[in-house]
Design a protein around this motif. Structure first.
Motif, PDB file in Angstrom:
ATOM      1  N   GLU A 102     -10.731 -43.925  46.566  1.00  0.00           N
ATOM      2  CA  GLU A 102     -11.036 -42.671  45.888  1.00  0.00           C
ATOM      3  C   GLU A 102      -9.865 -42.153  45.056  1.00  0.00           C
ATOM      4  OE1 GLU A 102     -13.838 -41.153  45.551  1.00  0.00           O
ATOM      5  OE2 GLU A 102     -14.934 -42.574  46.801  1.00  0.00           O
ATOM      6  N   ASP A 120     -17.330 -36.886  54.093  1.00  0.00           N
ATOM      7  CA  ASP A 120     -17.677 -38.301  54.216  1.00  0.00           C
ATOM      8  C   ASP A 120     -18.881 -38.414  55.156  1.00  0.00           C
ATOM      9  OD1 ASP A 120     -16.793 -41.263  53.916  1.00  0.00           O
ATOM     10  OD2 ASP A 120     -17.085 -40.991  56.080  1.00  0.00           O
ATOM     11  N   SER A 129     -10.985 -36.883  46.814  1.00  0.00           N
ATOM     12  CA  SER A 129     -11.097 -37.919  45.788  1.00  0.00           C
ATOM     13  C   SER A 129     -10.455 -37.400  44.510  1.00  0.00           C
ATOM     14  CB  SER A 129     -12.558 -38.264  45.512  1.00  0.00           C
ATOM     15  OG  SER A 129     -12.669 -39.141  44.396  1.00  0.00           O
TER      16      SER A 129
END
Length: 276
Positions: A102, A120, A129
């Motif tokens: 990410e 997540d 990210s």
């Protein structure tokens, strides 16, 4: 429902040795550890807390206010990197993890990176990210030309600076529209200058000229845009023709075009008015 990565207003349910147990309207509970317990409180009081998973992957409530929450963007400092990814300082005891996959660019300790925070799905953990564009969507726009918008400076390109628009869309400020120093992560007010046929959004930092002028001048500009940049009126036109086309007096018309001409927004020619 207690929401991870967000602020929750919860009710103090009971006091225990580890801290206070809080509950939402559905009876879901979460612990507020002792270090966050206010000096004075009453059972059934309501308190605003941030909820996330602690170092032991337990759901916990805190009164700290992180630099970023779920669904938001922020400029964060990288504290450390290990074989799994980077760990970012987001103002909490437990650092925010950003996996290598990410990272738009390989993160290094001490570096600052614009990141997006999300949950997540496999672990229910909050993660970051720096590949921010994947969280933006221009397929259906929620902004229009001339709108004032909130922007976050994202990353430079060859033709200008990419910006995040209202935390939803990707926009661009062209180089020749940047008249002051701006840096990645800056949060600013901007204005939608143009929406292109492919839904690309052109942004400017200053308010667009004639949106801040008197109403008659704005009306003339709108008429020009609706008529391919041309109006067959001049300062010598018959007052009735002006009234019929623009619903204003000749005196108001002359004042308005004079203002637009001074701002170099229009050209005055013998056959009419042209949009610059």
């Amino acid at each position: 429902m207690i929401k991870i990565g967000e602020y929750n207003t919860l009710e103090i349910l009971r006091e225990t040795d580890p801290g206070l147990f809080l509950a939402d309207e559905e009876g879901n509970e979460v612990l507020l550890p002792n270090r966050y317990v206010p000096e004075t409180f009453k059972i059934w009081d309501k308190i605003e807390v941030f909820v996330y998973l602690d170092n032991e992957e337990r759901l916990v409530a805190v009164t700290d206010r992180p630099y970023i929450k779920k669904g938001d963007f922020a400029l964060l400092r990288c504290n450390q990197v290990n074989k799994h990814g980077a760990f970012l300082d987001w103002g909490m005891v437990k650092e925010l993890f950003c996996p290598f996959k990410e990272q738009a660019f390989k993160m290094k300790p001490g570096g600052w990176y614009l990141a997006y925070c999300y949950i997540d799905e496999k672990t229910d953990r909050l993660v970051a990210s720096s590949k921010t564009n994947q969280f933006l969507d221009n397929s259906v726009l929620t902004v229009e030309k001339f709108d004032e918008v909130d922007i976050i400076v994202s990353h430079p390109s060859e033709i200008g600076m990419n910006v995040i628009v209202n935390k939803k869309h990707l926009g661009l400020i062209f180089k020749d529209e940047i008249f002051k120093d701006i840096s990645i992560g800056d949060r600013l007010k901007g204005y939608v200058k143009k929406i292109r046929h492919d839904n690309k959004i052109d942004i400017v930092l200053g308010q667009i000229g004639y949106r801040n002028i008197e109403p008659n001048a704005e009306l003339i500009m709108r008429e020009l845009e609706d008529n391919s940049g041309y109006l067959n009126l001049t300062d010598k036109s018959d007052p009735d023709a002006i009234k019929e086309q623009l619903q204003m007096s000749k005196k108001s018309f002359k004042k308005a075009i004079g203002s637009l001409y001074k701002q170099k927004l229009i050209e005055l020619k013998e056959d009419g008015i042209y949009l610059k």
